[in-house]
Design a protein around this motif. Structure first.
Motif, PDB file in Angstrom:
ATOM      1  N   PRO A 132       0.791  -1.240   0.000  1.00  0.00           N
ATOM      2  CA  PRO A 132       0.000   0.000   0.000  1.00  0.00           C
ATOM      3  C   PRO A 132       0.822   1.289   0.000  1.00  0.00           C
ATOM      4  O   PRO A 132       0.285   2.337  -0.294  1.00  0.00           O
ATOM      5  CB  PRO A 132      -0.787  -0.118   1.308  1.00  0.00           C
ATOM      6  N   ASP A 133       2.131   1.243   0.320  1.00  0.00           N
ATOM      7  CA  ASP A 133       2.827   2.521   0.510  1.00  0.00           C
ATOM      8  C   ASP A 133       4.320   2.491   0.202  1.00  0.00           C
ATOM      9  O   ASP A 133       5.067   3.373   0.647  1.00  0.00           O
ATOM     10  CB  ASP A 133       2.627   3.022   1.951  1.00  0.00           C
ATOM     11  N   ALA A 374       0.025   5.838  -2.214  1.00  0.00           N
ATOM     12  CA  ALA A 374       0.892   5.753  -1.036  1.00  0.00           C
ATOM     13  C   ALA A 374       0.473   6.714   0.063  1.00  0.00           C
ATOM     14  O   ALA A 374       0.723   6.460   1.255  1.00  0.00           O
ATOM     15  CB  ALA A 374       2.340   6.012  -1.430  1.00  0.00           C
ATOM     16  N   THR A 375      -0.166   7.837  -0.302  1.00  0.00           N
ATOM     17  CA  THR A 375      -0.563   8.821   0.700  1.00  0.00           C
ATOM     18  C   THR A 375      -2.080   8.997   0.750  1.00  0.00           C
ATOM     19  O   THR A 375      -2.574  10.037   1.196  1.00  0.00           O
ATOM     20  CB  THR A 375       0.124  10.178   0.411  1.00  0.00           C
ATOM     21  N   LYS A 378      -6.916   6.402   3.483  1.00  0.00           N
ATOM     22  CA  LYS A 378      -7.270   5.018   3.810  1.00  0.00           C
ATOM     23  C   LYS A 378      -6.370   4.102   2.975  1.00  0.00           C
ATOM     24  O   LYS A 378      -6.396   4.169   1.747  1.00  0.00           O
ATOM     25  CB  LYS A 378      -8.746   4.756   3.496  1.00  0.00           C
ATOM     26  N   PRO A 379      -5.565   3.252   3.603  1.00  0.00           N
ATOM     27  CA  PRO A 379      -4.657   2.391   2.827  1.00  0.00           C
ATOM     28  C   PRO A 379      -5.406   1.533   1.804  1.00  0.00           C
ATOM     29  O   PRO A 379      -6.479   1.001   2.088  1.00  0.00           O
ATOM     30  CB  PRO A 379      -4.000   1.521   3.901  1.00  0.00           C
ATOM     31  N   ALA A 381      -4.612  -1.676  -0.574  1.00  0.00           N
ATOM     32  CA  ALA A 381      -3.616  -2.733  -0.795  1.00  0.00           C
ATOM     33  C   ALA A 381      -3.945  -3.629  -1.974  1.00  0.00           C
ATOM     34  O   ALA A 381      -3.103  -4.386  -2.432  1.00  0.00           O
ATOM     35  CB  ALA A 381      -3.461  -3.578   0.467  1.00  0.00           C
TER      36      ALA A 381
END
Length: 394
Positions: A132-133, A374-375, A378-379, A381
């Protein structure tokens, strides 16, 4: 309050000259002198060359300092076009590039600056993103040819080091974030803006509203970005509905607000930006229209992760939030964005801009490669939440 709770942020201001005037193009040679560059090559698309006088004004301002013209920029900057432009610019060897037009022209100039200094293919400099990031950036050198940007839209790609290039064979956009290619000088010319159809000015301004919204909601927000972002939103809400080609001041006010939105982006963007890149790249949807369609839906998706931040957006839009919870205010902000887009006559559904329902899965898959995720508050994935938002917008 513990030390861990104390205000902490990293703010980086990039030096650049910004000149705003009805006839800012007349300052072009002054900008070249500041950069200690003599010969400049113009980068633009065929439409602006044939249907407006902006490029001709740039050529006249440059005079004998005009080293050449590449007028083959295409929407969404296809990678094949970048390769063609690279050969043209390499043959001329200018000391500066002058990008004229919208985001594709500015992104093309930035891509050319990277290739001229470092060689290879534009793919070699892609930002790699793992959900996710996790973001992986290539190595960039700082010996880039300077870029001067003259925009004819309300978009502000000229204020970013990032650039996007469409690769249809990969089914997505290549995003390159070379900080050394950010234009050194930006000329905001009211007469140039007035040559652009109002529908394009409106949609590109909404694209900048999206940057202000996502910057305020970013997990990496800070007070400096908040101040510029909320001020940009207030100005856009005030001036955008009334701007017209007959009122140069209103155009310059909207463009200034649009630039402020980009300058507010100190902590990254989010799901709307990431998804709009690929809606546009895969299905040739104007970037501003894609953002206008998606933004209310991504705001609602992120609401439970950033309600208090979206309440700031509601206040900036002039909504009385005194009797609302943060969640109610955030939802009101999303609804107000949707209503503003309707008022401006922008499309409200992906089907309205010929995105097929069968293409939503392709867009979601491509979005997973985009660093904008990435930002996101809410993540994200996997593709499932992206697909959910796309179906809501379809």
């Amino acid at each position: 309050m513990t030390l861990q709770d104390a205000l902490t942020y990293h703010y980086r201001a990039v030096p650049r000259d910004m000149i705003c005037a009805p006839d800012a193009i007349s300052h072009l040679c002054d900008a070249l002198d500041q950069l200690m560059a003599y010969k400049a090559m113009i980068i633009c698309g065929p439409t602006i060359l044939q249907h407006a006088d902006v490029v001709q004004r740039v050529q006249e301002a440059l005079g004998e300092r005009c080293a050449g013209l590449f007028a083959g920029v295409l929407p969404h900057a296809p990678v094949d076009m970048i390769a063609e432009a690279f050969q043209a610019v390499k043959a001329v060897q200018p000391e500066a590039l002058v990008s004229v037009g919208g985001g594709s022209s500015h992104d093309t100039a930035k891509g050319l600056a990277t290739l001229l200094a470092q060689g290879g293919r534009i793919h070699d400099y892609e930002t790699r993103f793992t959900p996710p990031d996790q973001v992986e950036l290539p190595n960039f050198t700082n010996n880039k040819i300077p870029v001067i940007a003259i925009s004819t839209t309300m978009g502000a790609a000229e204020l970013s080091g990032g650039a996007g290039f469409t690769d249809q064979s990969l089914g997505r956009k290549i995003v390159v974030a070379d900080p050394w290619t950010m234009p050194c000088s930006v000329l905001i010319d009211g007469r140039a803006l007035a040559t652009t159809p109002l529908s394009i000015l409106r949609s590109t301004a909404i694209g900048q509203l999206r940057i202000a919204v996502e910057s305020i909601c970013s997990p990496r927000h800070n007070p400096i970005g908040d101040a510029m972002g909320t001020a940009a939103i207030r100005m856009l809400v005030q001036y955008l509905p009334v701007c017209s080609a007959d009122d140069i001041d209103s155009l310059l006010q909207v463009k200034t607000a649009a630039c402020m939105a980009s300058l507010a982006n100190v902590g990254g963007l989010g799901l709307c930006t990431a998804t709009a890149h690929h809606v546009g790249g895969l299905y040739r949807v104007a970037h501003g229209e894609a953002n206008g369609i998606l933004l209310p839906h991504t705001m609602r998706f992120n609401l439970d992760a950033c309600a208090e931040r979206q309440a700031l957006i509601a206040e900036a839009m002039g909504i009385d939030t005194s009797a609302m919870t943060p969640a109610e205010a955030g939802l009101a902000a999303a609804d107000a964005v949707a209503e503003l887009c309707r008022t401006l006559g922008l499309p409200s559904r992906l089907r309205d801009v010929d995105v097929p329902e069968a293409g939503l899965e392709h867009i979601a898959a491509a979005t997973l490669h985009d660093r904008g995720l990435a930002t996101n508050p809410k993540p994200v994935a996997d593709a499932a939440p992206i697909l959910h938002v796309l179906h809501q917008a379809w």
